[in-house]
Design an enzyme around this catalytic site. Structure first.
Site, PDB file in Angstrom:
ATOM      1  N   GLU A  97       0.810  -1.221   0.000  1.00 37.51           N
ATOM      2  CA  GLU A  97       0.000   0.000   0.000  1.00 37.51           C
ATOM      3  C   GLU A  97       0.844   1.272   0.000  1.00 37.51           C
ATOM      4  O   GLU A  97       0.388   2.334   0.441  1.00 37.51           O
ATOM      5  CB  GLU A  97      -0.947  -0.005   1.204  1.00 37.51           C
ATOM      6  CG  GLU A  97      -2.040  -1.051   1.102  1.00 37.51           C
ATOM      7  CD  GLU A  97      -3.075  -0.933   2.197  1.00 37.51           C
ATOM      8  OE1 GLU A  97      -4.268  -0.840   1.868  1.00 37.51           O
ATOM      9  OE2 GLU A  97      -2.686  -0.923   3.385  1.00 37.51           O
ATOM     10  N   HIS A 156      -0.679   5.010   8.259  1.00 40.10           N
ATOM     11  CA  HIS A 156      -1.802   4.136   7.911  1.00 40.10           C
ATOM     12  C   HIS A 156      -1.778   2.962   8.878  1.00 40.10           C
ATOM     13  O   HIS A 156      -0.738   2.318   9.046  1.00 40.10           O
ATOM     14  CB  HIS A 156      -1.692   3.643   6.468  1.00 40.10           C
ATOM     15  CG  HIS A 156      -2.762   2.669   6.101  1.00 40.10           C
ATOM     16  ND1 HIS A 156      -4.089   3.035   5.987  1.00 40.10           N
ATOM     17  CD2 HIS A 156      -2.719   1.335   5.861  1.00 40.10           C
ATOM     18  CE1 HIS A 156      -4.806   1.971   5.676  1.00 40.10           C
ATOM     19  NE2 HIS A 156      -4.004   0.915   5.601  1.00 40.10           N
TER      20      HIS A 156
END
Length: 240
Positions: free
Chosen positions: A79, A98
């Site tokens: 990601e 994140h």
């Protein structure tokens, strides 16, 4: 010649990984990045390692399409694009986290909005938006793996510093590593306190005025420096 500004940033990026792992915001997954201090079209993020294990040798510089400059045999996070496209969308953002903090997850899968209930959490704004990939992209593997999905995620955050991801976790973005670390930990804490309070009965949330005034104070240099120093020490980076 040694670039002290960059060296200091990368040292702090390693420390931020360790702090957020120690505080239980990041576990075996999740990641934290920082924009390059000399080139806003580049950012630094670890290779794919658990945050508690990240070292300076793991840090890689990427462009805003998540293309690495030198992998050197290392593998990037799946990601990485989350960070790249958020930096592209938000020139003000200098650091991103994140994560999948467990106390936050119930607010990603219910209709209950995450709202600040204690003074430190004023930094979250009046409520935290929830992003769901399904309306645009249908069923997915529930990770953000390409630019279209990452751009949608960035739009959902808007001009704030936090967004929840349905059934997944949260992303925080701020003006420094100290600030984003504070916001990520506070988001986790507010979710826990809010859920406990709502289970007891009616809750008095912070008012819009309280949020505006308190957030401005909490994001000042002195509170952030004090919080960063405290979290560094708890993660084993204290000093005399």
């Amino acid at each position: 010649m040694t670039d002290r500004t960059l060296d200091a940033l990368l040292a702090d990026l390693v420390i931020a990984n360790r702090i957020l792992a120690h505080e239980g915001v990041l576990d075996d997954f999740g990641h934290v990045s920082a924009r390059d201090p000399h080139d806003p079209s580049r950012f630094w993020l670890s290779a794919s390692r658990s945050p508690e294990l990240v070292s300076r040798a793991d840090l890689i510089r990427f462009d805003l399409d998540a293309k690495p400059e030198d992998l050197g045999g290392r593998r990037p996070y799946l990601e990485t694009i989350v960070h790249a496209r958020l930096y592209a969308a938000r020139p003000d953002v200098q650091a991103i986290v994140h994560h999948h903090a467990r106390t936050v997850l119930p607010f990603t899968i219910t209709k209950r909005p995450l709202r600040p209930v204690f003074h430190l959490a004023a930094v979250l704004g009046e409520s935290v938006p929830v992003w769901d990939s399904v309306p645009e992209f249908g069923d997915t593997a529930m990770i953000i793996g390409d630019s279209a999905v990452a751009d949608s995620h960035a739009r959902a955050m808007g001009s704030g510093n936090s967004v929840l991801l349905r059934g997944h976790g949260a992303t925080n973005a701020e003006v420094s590593l100290a600030a984003v670390t504070f916001v990520a930990i506070t988001l986790r804490d507010n979710a826990e306190v809010q859920a406990a309070a709502e289970a007891m009965g009616d809750v008095q949330y912070l008012s819009p005025g309280e949020i505006a005034l308190t957030a401005k104070m909490q994001m000042g240099e002195r509170p952030l420096s004090r919080s960063w120093e405290y979290r560094r020490a708890r993660a084993g980076f204290g000093g005399i």
